[in-house]
Design a protein around this motif. Structure first.
Motif, mmCIF file in Angstrom:
data_model
loop_
_atom_site.group_PDB
_atom_site.id
_atom_site.type_symbol
_atom_site.label_atom_id
_atom_site.label_comp_id
_atom_site.label_asym_id
_atom_site.label_seq_id
_atom_site.Cartn_x
_atom_site.Cartn_y
_atom_site.Cartn_z
ATOM 1 N N LYS A 125 0.823 -1.230 0.000
ATOM 2 C CA LYS A 125 0.000 0.000 0.000
ATOM 3 C C LYS A 125 0.853 1.273 0.000
ATOM 4 O O LYS A 125 0.380 2.343 -0.340
ATOM 5 C CB LYS A 125 -0.982 -0.016 1.176
ATOM 6 N N ASP A 126 2.140 1.126 0.374
ATOM 7 C CA ASP A 126 3.041 2.284 0.327
ATOM 8 C C ASP A 126 3.788 2.389 -1.005
ATOM 9 O O ASP A 126 4.566 3.320 -1.216
ATOM 10 C CB ASP A 126 4.085 2.181 1.451
ATOM 11 N N GLY A 127 3.596 1.382 -1.864
ATOM 12 C CA GLY A 127 4.271 1.411 -3.160
ATOM 13 C C GLY A 127 5.623 0.723 -3.160
ATOM 14 O O GLY A 127 6.434 0.950 -4.067
ATOM 15 N N VAL A 128 5.880 -0.127 -2.153
ATOM 16 C CA VAL A 128 7.178 -0.799 -2.051
ATOM 17 C C VAL A 128 7.073 -2.219 -2.616
ATOM 18 O O VAL A 128 6.137 -2.941 -2.283
ATOM 19 C CB VAL A 128 7.647 -0.871 -0.569
ATOM 20 N N VAL A 129 8.029 -2.617 -3.457
ATOM 21 C CA VAL A 129 8.026 -3.996 -3.967
ATOM 22 C C VAL A 129 8.450 -4.934 -2.835
ATOM 23 O O VAL A 129 9.186 -4.548 -1.934
ATOM 24 C CB VAL A 129 8.971 -4.207 -5.187
ATOM 25 N N ALA A 283 -7.704 14.183 3.818
ATOM 26 C CA ALA A 283 -6.783 13.918 2.710
ATOM 27 C C ALA A 283 -5.865 12.760 3.085
ATOM 28 O O ALA A 283 -5.429 12.635 4.222
ATOM 29 C CB ALA A 283 -5.966 15.164 2.399
ATOM 30 N N LYS A 284 -5.572 11.915 2.102
ATOM 31 C CA LYS A 284 -4.713 10.751 2.350
ATOM 32 C C LYS A 284 -3.371 10.968 1.667
ATOM 33 O O LYS A 284 -3.321 11.297 0.480
ATOM 34 C CB LYS A 284 -5.398 9.511 1.765
ATOM 35 N N LEU A 285 -2.308 10.790 2.426
ATOM 36 C CA LEU A 285 -0.969 10.883 1.825
ATOM 37 C C LEU A 285 -0.676 9.581 1.094
ATOM 38 O O LEU A 285 -0.722 8.505 1.684
ATOM 39 C CB LEU A 285 0.081 11.113 2.920
ATOM 40 N N ASN A 286 -0.384 9.660 -0.201
ATOM 41 C CA ASN A 286 -0.034 8.466 -0.972
ATOM 42 C C ASN A 286 1.475 8.283 -1.001
ATOM 43 O O ASN A 286 2.224 9.257 -1.059
ATOM 44 C CB ASN A 286 -0.554 8.589 -2.410
ATOM 45 N N CYS A 297 5.169 15.204 -2.648
ATOM 46 C CA CYS A 297 3.962 15.033 -1.826
ATOM 47 C C CYS A 297 2.851 14.596 -2.769
ATOM 48 O O CYS A 297 2.729 15.130 -3.875
ATOM 49 C CB CYS A 297 3.530 16.344 -1.188
ATOM 50 N N ASN A 298 2.067 13.632 -2.350
ATOM 51 C CA ASN A 298 0.939 13.198 -3.177
ATOM 52 C C ASN A 298 -0.228 12.914 -2.245
ATOM 53 O O ASN A 298 -0.150 12.045 -1.378
ATOM 54 C CB ASN A 298 1.339 11.947 -3.977
ATOM 55 N N PHE A 299 -1.303 13.699 -2.408
ATOM 56 C CA PHE A 299 -2.462 13.571 -1.526
ATOM 57 C C PHE A 299 -3.693 13.222 -2.336
ATOM 58 O O PHE A 299 -3.916 13.774 -3.415
ATOM 59 C CB PHE A 299 -2.765 14.904 -0.821
ATOM 60 N N SER A 300 -4.521 12.345 -1.766
ATOM 61 C CA SER A 300 -5.826 12.091 -2.362
ATOM 62 C C SER A 300 -6.903 12.770 -1.537
ATOM 63 O O SER A 300 -6.920 12.650 -0.307
ATOM 64 C CB SER A 300 -6.113 10.582 -2.394
ATOM 65 N N PHE A 301 -7.764 13.487 -2.248
ATOM 66 C CA PHE A 301 -8.915 14.120 -1.599
ATOM 67 C C PHE A 301 -10.165 13.344 -1.973
ATOM 68 O O PHE A 301 -10.476 13.236 -3.162
ATOM 69 C CB PHE A 301 -9.065 15.572 -2.067
#
Ligand SMILES: *Cc1c(COP(=O)(O)O)cnc(C)c1O
Length: 375
Positions: A125-129, A283-286, A297-301
Motif C-alpha cells: 500500500k506504500d508502493g514498495v516492492v 486527505a490521504k498521503l499516498n 507530496c501526493n495527496f488524495s482528496f
C-alpha cells in the motif's frame, strides 16, 4: 496574477542559469562535431568527455560507464532492450514492477511481443516492492531485473541495495530507472549493486533532450539505434554537445550542493505534509510516509476531481499535477495509484506536488491558502 508558483518538478525543471551559461558557447562558437579531428571538433570532444566524468561522479561510476542518450525514455529502452537482446541466449525472462514509468512498462510489453517473458511485481500500500515476491519470481531463465529507484507519482523509494544483492546472488543483471532519484537521492552504483541506470537531464535542471545511461564495465549491451560509431558504438548519432554539457554541469551542481538541496526539499515536503494533515484531515498521503523522494507530496482528496482542482490552482498561478504528466490527456486511472490499492474515487482525487530549488516556505503557504479557498 502573481508570478507562477511551480510545484511540478517531477514533470520537468527549468534549466539553471549556470547550466545554460555553460551550454551557450556550444551552439554557435564551439559548434564542432565531437568526432572531427580539427581543433573545434576536439574542443567538443573534450567538453563531452568532461561532462561524462561529471555525470559518472554523481553516481560513483567510471567515466567509461556512461552513455549519453536523448532522454530518460531512450535510456530505459537502451538499457532494457540492450541487455535483453545481448543476453537472450542465456534466458528470456525479465522481472519488473507494476508501478514503473511507461518508458519501462511499454519497453517490457514490446519485448513480450518479441518472445520475452516478463513478470510484473506487485507493490504494497506504500508502493514498495516485496523482496520475497522478487525472490520467488526468479527463474533459471531470468536475465534482468528492472525496478525503478523512486516512483514519479507517489515518490516511494524502492529497496535498491537489497534488490541489487538479490540480483547478484542469482547472477542476474539489475537495471534501475533512476530518473526521479538522480540529484535527489545519493546514489552509489557500486555499493547498491546497480548494473545499469537511466537518468534524464530535464528532471534535474539540465535541458530536455539529453539523458544518460550507466552500464557497468564488462557488461555488453546491443545497440538499438544503428548508424555511426558514437558513444563507443552503443548509440549512433552526432552527439548533442550543448545538451551533454548541460547535463554534466547539472550533475556537477547536484554533486556539490547535495546536502543543502536535499535538506531544503525535505523541509518543504515535511512542512506541507504536516500542514495538510492539520487542515485537511480527510486527505490521504499516498506513497511511503518517510521513505519518499525529498520533494514529493501526493495527496488524495475524497470526492474531489483532481483535474478540476488543477484548473482552479492554475487560475491562482499554481502548477501542480494529477497523477503524472505522462498520463494527462488520457483519463485512465493511474496504474500506480491502482497498484497501491486506491479506490477509483481516491485515485481520481490525487494531487501531486513536487518541490524544487526555487520554491520557498512562502510558496508552500500560498499553496496551502489556495487549497483552503478552493476546497
Ligand atoms: C520523466 C521520467 C522518465 C522519462 O524521461 P524523459 O526524459 O522525459 O524521456 C522515465 N522514468 C521516470 C521515472 C520519469 O520520471
Amino acid at each position: 496574477m502573481n508570478k507562477i508558483k511551480y510545484f511540478d518538478h517531477a514533470a520537468t525543471t527549468a534549466v539553471k542559469e549556470e547550466v545554460l551559461k555553460e551550454m551557450l558557447p556550444y551552439f554557435s562558437l564551439n559548434y564542432g562535431n565531437a568526432s572531427s579531428l580539427y581543433s573545434i571538433g576536439r574542443i567538443s570532444r573534450r567538453a563531452v568527455e568532461n561532462s561524462r566524468a561529471q555525470v559518472a561522479r554523481l553516481i560513483n561510476a567510471k567515466q567509461n560507464e556512461i552513455y549519453f542518450t536523448s532522454c530518460g525514455s531512450e535510456s530505459d529502452n537502451l538499457g532494457i532492450k540492450g541487455i535483453a537482446y545481448k543476453y537472450k541466449e542465456k534466458g528470456n525472462h525479465i522481472i519488473t514492477s507494476k508501478i514503473e514509468h511507461p518508458a519501462v512498462l511499454n519497453t517490457c510489453k514490446a519485448l513480450e511481443q518479441e518472445g520475452f517473458e516478463v513478470s510484473y511485481l506487485n507493490v504494497n500500500k506504500d508502493g514498495v516492492v516485496s523482496l520475497g515476491e522478487l525472490e520467488r519470481a526468479v527463474k533459471e531463465t531470468t536475465i534482468l531485473i528492472s525496478i525503478m529507484f523512486a516512483n514519479n507519482e507517489i515518490g516511494t523509494i524502492e529497496p535498491i541495495e537489497q534488490i541489487g544483492r538479490i540480483a547478484k546472488e542469482h547472477n542476474i543483471l539489475f537495471h534501475t530507472d533512476a530518473v526521479q532519484a538522480v540529484g535527489n537521492i545519493k546514489i552509489d552504483v557500486n555499493k547498491m549493486g546497480i548494473d545499469a541506470l537511466s537518468m534524464s537531464g530535464h528532471k534535474f535542471y539540465a535541458p530536455k533532450g539529453v539523458g544518460a545511461l550507466y552500464v557497468r564495465e564488462g557488461i555488453d549491451i546491443k545497440k538499438i539505434q544503428d548508424g555511426g560509431h558514437q558513444e563507443r558504438d552503443k548509440r549512433a548519432g552526432t552527439e548533442n554537445v550543448a545538451g551533454i554539457v548541460g547535463i554534466g554541469k547539472a550533475a556537477d551542481i547536484a554533486f556539490k550542493n547535495f546536502d543543502k538541496y536535499n535538506q531544503k526539499l525535505i523541509s518543504l515536503r515535511d512542512y506541507l505534509i504536516e500542514q495538510m494533515e492539520i487542515i485537511f484531515p480527510n486527505a490521504k498521503l499516498n506513497g511511503h510516509r518517510t521513505n519518499r523522494l525529498p520533494g514529493n507530496c501526493n495527496f488524495s482528496f475524497p470526492n474531489m476531481d483532481a483535474e478540476e482542482l488543477l484548473f482552479k490552482l492554475d487560475e491562482k498561478g499554481i502548477c501542480a499535477s494529477a497523477g503524472s504528466a505522462c498520463s494527462t490527456g488520457n483519463s485512465a486511472t493511474s496504474h500506480v495509484l491502482t497498484a497501491i490499492g486506491l479506490t477509483p474515487d481516491l485515485a481520481n482525487g490525487a494531487l501531486r506536488i513536487t518541490f524544487g530549488d526555487e520554491n520557498t516556505k512562502e510558496d508552500v503557504d500560498y499553496l496551502i491558502n489556495s487549497l483552503t479557498e478552493i476546497i
